[in-house]
Design a protein around this motif. Structure first.
Motif, PDB file in Angstrom:
ATOM      1  N   MET A  41      37.748  47.136  45.580  1.00 26.58           N
ATOM      2  CA  MET A  41      38.346  46.170  44.652  1.00 26.58           C
ATOM      3  C   MET A  41      37.843  44.747  44.968  1.00 26.58           C
ATOM      4  SD  MET A  41      42.288  45.840  43.439  1.00 26.58           S
ATOM      5  CE  MET A  41      42.951  46.223  45.043  1.00 26.58           C
ATOM      6  N   ALA A  42      37.811  44.391  46.251  1.00 24.93           N
ATOM      7  CA  ALA A  42      37.371  43.049  46.651  1.00 24.93           C
ATOM      8  C   ALA A  42      35.903  42.798  46.282  1.00 24.93           C
ATOM      9  CB  ALA A  42      37.582  42.842  48.150  1.00 24.93           C
ATOM     10  N   GLN A  43      35.067  43.853  46.380  1.00 26.05           N
ATOM     11  CA  GLN A  43      33.657  43.680  45.987  1.00 26.05           C
ATOM     12  C   GLN A  43      33.555  43.290  44.521  1.00 26.05           C
ATOM     13  OE1 GLN A  43      31.133  43.910  48.379  1.00 26.05           O
ATOM     14  NE2 GLN A  43      33.030  43.989  49.552  1.00 26.05           N
ATOM     15  N   HIS A  44      34.283  44.011  43.683  1.00 24.53           N
ATOM     16  CA  HIS A  44      34.169  43.768  42.235  1.00 24.53           C
ATOM     17  C   HIS A  44      34.899  42.494  41.829  1.00 24.53           C
ATOM     18  CE1 HIS A  44      31.846  47.307  41.606  1.00 24.53           C
ATOM     19  NE2 HIS A  44      32.662  47.935  42.444  1.00 24.53           N
ATOM     20  N   PHE A  45      36.010  42.223  42.506  1.00 26.08           N
ATOM     21  CA  PHE A  45      36.737  40.983  42.230  1.00 26.08           C
ATOM     22  C   PHE A  45      35.877  39.785  42.649  1.00 26.08           C
ATOM     23  CE2 PHE A  45      40.338  37.958  43.198  1.00 26.08           C
ATOM     24  CZ  PHE A  45      40.717  37.794  41.876  1.00 26.08           C
ATOM     25  N   GLY A  46      35.198  39.935  43.775  1.00 26.72           N
ATOM     26  CA  GLY A  46      34.324  38.871  44.281  1.00 26.72           C
ATOM     27  C   GLY A  46      33.176  38.553  43.319  1.00 26.72           C
ATOM     28  N   ARG A  47      32.663  39.585  42.633  1.00 27.23           N
ATOM     29  CA  ARG A  47      31.578  39.334  41.671  1.00 27.23           C
ATOM     30  C   ARG A  47      32.084  38.517  40.491  1.00 27.23           C
ATOM     31  NH1 ARG A  47      29.016  45.433  42.129  1.00 27.23           N
ATOM     32  NH2 ARG A  47      28.771  45.292  44.400  1.00 27.23           N
ATOM     33  N   THR A 136      45.000  36.252  39.124  1.00 27.19           N
ATOM     34  CA  THR A 136      44.885  37.507  39.887  1.00 27.19           C
ATOM     35  C   THR A 136      44.740  37.204  41.379  1.00 27.19           C
ATOM     36  OG1 THR A 136      43.763  38.451  37.966  1.00 27.19           O
ATOM     37  CG2 THR A 136      43.667  39.724  40.006  1.00 27.19           C
ATOM     38  N   ALA A 137      43.925  36.222  41.701  1.00 27.90           N
ATOM     39  CA  ALA A 137      43.725  35.852  43.112  1.00 27.90           C
ATOM     40  C   ALA A 137      45.050  35.428  43.751  1.00 27.90           C
ATOM     41  CB  ALA A 137      42.692  34.729  43.232  1.00 27.90           C
ATOM     42  N   ARG A 138      45.884  34.726  42.975  1.00 27.23           N
ATOM     43  CA  ARG A 138      47.188  34.315  43.524  1.00 27.23           C
ATOM     44  C   ARG A 138      48.070  35.535  43.785  1.00 27.23           C
ATOM     45  NH1 ARG A 138      46.022  29.965  40.314  1.00 27.23           N
ATOM     46  NH2 ARG A 138      47.035  30.749  38.431  1.00 27.23           N
ATOM     47  N   SER A 139      47.951  36.553  42.958  1.00 26.54           N
ATOM     48  CA  SER A 139      48.783  37.743  43.226  1.00 26.54           C
ATOM     49  C   SER A 139      48.263  38.503  44.448  1.00 26.54           C
ATOM     50  CB  SER A 139      48.948  38.624  41.974  1.00 26.54           C
ATOM     51  OG  SER A 139      47.776  39.307  41.681  1.00 26.54           O
ATOM     52  N   CYS A 140      46.936  38.538  44.645  1.00 25.18           N
ATOM     53  CA  CYS A 140      46.391  39.124  45.885  1.00 25.18           C
ATOM     54  C   CYS A 140      46.990  38.381  47.081  1.00 25.18           C
ATOM     55  CB  CYS A 140      44.866  38.965  45.974  1.00 25.18           C
ATOM     56  SG  CYS A 140      43.921  39.760  44.678  1.00 25.18           S
ATOM     57  N   LYS A 141      46.885  37.038  47.001  1.00 25.66           N
ATOM     58  CA  LYS A 141      47.236  36.217  48.153  1.00 25.66           C
ATOM     59  C   LYS A 141      48.731  36.306  48.486  1.00 25.66           C
ATOM     60  CE  LYS A 141      46.620  31.592  50.111  1.00 25.66           C
ATOM     61  NZ  LYS A 141      47.918  31.583  50.768  1.00 25.66           N
ATOM     62  N   SER A 142      49.587  36.317  47.445  1.00 25.97           N
ATOM     63  CA  SER A 142      51.015  36.293  47.769  1.00 25.97           C
ATOM     64  C   SER A 142      51.429  37.595  48.452  1.00 25.97           C
ATOM     65  CB  SER A 142      51.862  35.993  46.531  1.00 25.97           C
ATOM     66  OG  SER A 142      51.828  37.068  45.644  1.00 25.97           O
ATOM     67  N   CYS A 143      50.822  38.704  48.056  1.00 28.33           N
ATOM     68  CA  CYS A 143      51.133  39.979  48.720  1.00 28.33           C
ATOM     69  C   CYS A 143      50.563  39.991  50.146  1.00 28.33           C
ATOM     70  CB  CYS A 143      50.587  41.148  47.896  1.00 28.33           C
ATOM     71  SG  CYS A 143      51.222  42.752  48.420  1.00 28.33           S
ATOM     72  N   HIS A 144      49.339  39.485  50.290  1.00 32.41           N
ATOM     73  CA  HIS A 144      48.753  39.428  51.641  1.00 32.41           C
ATOM     74  C   HIS A 144      49.581  38.523  52.554  1.00 32.41           C
ATOM     75  CE1 HIS A 144      44.577  40.757  49.972  1.00 32.41           C
ATOM     76  NE2 HIS A 144      45.404  41.769  50.154  1.00 32.41           N
ATOM     77  N   ASP A 145      50.015  37.382  52.020  1.00 34.65           N
ATOM     78  CA  ASP A 145      50.832  36.463  52.836  1.00 34.65           C
ATOM     79  C   ASP A 145      52.130  37.144  53.288  1.00 34.65           C
ATOM     80  OD1 ASP A 145      48.936  34.522  52.523  1.00 34.65           O
ATOM     81  OD2 ASP A 145      50.063  33.315  51.084  1.00 34.65           O
ATOM     82  N   TYR A 147      52.725  40.524  53.540  1.00 39.22           N
ATOM     83  CA  TYR A 147      52.675  41.827  54.225  1.00 39.22           C
ATOM     84  C   TYR A 147      51.453  42.098  55.089  1.00 39.22           C
ATOM     85  CZ  TYR A 147      56.419  42.689  50.920  1.00 39.22           C
ATOM     86  OH  TYR A 147      57.597  42.604  50.205  1.00 39.22           O
ATOM     87  N   ARG A 148      50.442  41.248  55.013  1.00 38.26           N
ATOM     88  CA  ARG A 148      49.239  41.526  55.817  1.00 38.26           C
ATOM     89  C   ARG A 148      49.222  40.664  57.052  1.00 38.26           C
ATOM     90  NH1 ARG A 148      43.232  40.566  53.469  1.00 38.26           N
ATOM     91  NH2 ARG A 148      43.864  38.418  53.861  1.00 38.26           N
ATOM     92  N   LYS A 149      49.050  41.314  58.198  1.00 37.45           N
ATOM     93  CA  LYS A 149      48.892  40.552  59.441  1.00 37.45           C
ATOM     94  C   LYS A 149      47.485  39.997  59.478  1.00 37.45           C
ATOM     95  CE  LYS A 149      51.683  43.500  62.451  1.00 37.45           C
ATOM     96  NZ  LYS A 149      51.516  44.537  63.487  1.00 37.45           N
TER      97      LYS A 149
HETATM   98  C1  ASC Z   1      39.336  38.545  47.259  1.00 37.47           C
HETATM   99  C2  ASC Z   1      39.742  39.190  48.441  1.00 37.47           C
HETATM  100  C3  ASC Z   1      41.030  38.930  48.632  1.00 37.47           C
HETATM  101  C4  ASC Z   1      41.549  38.098  47.528  1.00 37.47           C
HETATM  102  C5  ASC Z   1      42.214  36.850  47.989  1.00 37.47           C
HETATM  103  C6  ASC Z   1      42.648  36.022  46.809  1.00 37.47           C
HETATM  104  O1  ASC Z   1      38.218  38.588  46.749  1.00 37.47           O
HETATM  105  O2  ASC Z   1      39.004  39.918  49.239  1.00 37.47           O
HETATM  106  O3  ASC Z   1      41.790  39.355  49.610  1.00 37.47           O
HETATM  107  O4  ASC Z   1      40.394  37.837  46.714  1.00 37.47           O
HETATM  108  O5  ASC Z   1      41.345  36.114  48.764  1.00 37.47           O
HETATM  109  O6  ASC Z   1      43.339  34.888  47.237  1.00 37.47           O
END
Ligand code: ASC
Length: 150
Positions: A41-47, A136-145, A147-149
């Motif tokens: 997912m991150a590869q394709h999101f990054g593109r 979308t990036a904000r939703s990635c980040k809020s979940c990572h903040d 629950y992700r160590k």
């Molecule tokens: C990415 C990636 C994440 C999210 C995050 C967005 O491409 O690997 O974990 O976006 O950085 O804030």
């Protein structure tokens, strides 16, 4: 159709609360699965991000193809956070298993925002793509903040 979607969501919610054995051979397999999904997912999101941030030229067809993959991948990881993966998970905060309803809200939010990302890609307007990428990036980040160590 509406019924099918809610039935699927209900099944996903039940699976999340249950053991990995509901879908995976063992907890380690579930962890490898969810990490692989996140990686792809991150590869394709990054593109898409590279286009949204002007690092590579905007290519509407590529944006759609990548957004389709992101929207598909966003549906997959959740059952792999099964309860019996907790003791094998070194990268996840225990809060994830303590508040499954909140975690599901984050999961739903990613599915929603990545669906909007795909819709935005299909307008073939870079401005739409940029806005939806940010959301979308904000939703990635809020979940990572939450629950992700790291
Ligand atoms: C990415 C990636 C994440 C999210 C995050 C967005 O491409 O690997 O974990 O976006 O950085 O804030």
């Amino acid at each position: 159709m509406k019924f099918a979607v809610s039935a699927l969501l209900a099944a996903a919610a039940v699976t999340l609360a249950g053991p990995a054995s509901a879908q995976f051979a063992k907890p380690e397999t579930a962890i490898k699965y969810r990490q692989s999904v996140m990686f792809v997912m991150a590869q394709h999101f990054g593109r898409i991000g590279a286009m949204a941030n002007g690092k590579v030229p905007y290519d509407a067809k590529a944006a759609i193809a990548n957004a389709e993959l992101v929207a598909t991948m966003a549906k997959l990881p959740w059952p792999a956070f099964a309860t019996d993966t907790e003791k094998h998970s070194h990268e996840v905060k225990p809060a994830l298993w303590k508040e499954p309803a909140k975690f599901k809200e984050h999961a739903d939010k990613l599915e929603e925002t990545s669906g909007k990302l795909l819709a935005a890609a299909k307008t073939e307007k870079l401005e739409d793509l940029k806005a939806a990428f940010g959301e979308t990036a904000r939703s990635c980040k809020s979940c990572h903040d939450a629950y992700r160590k790291d």
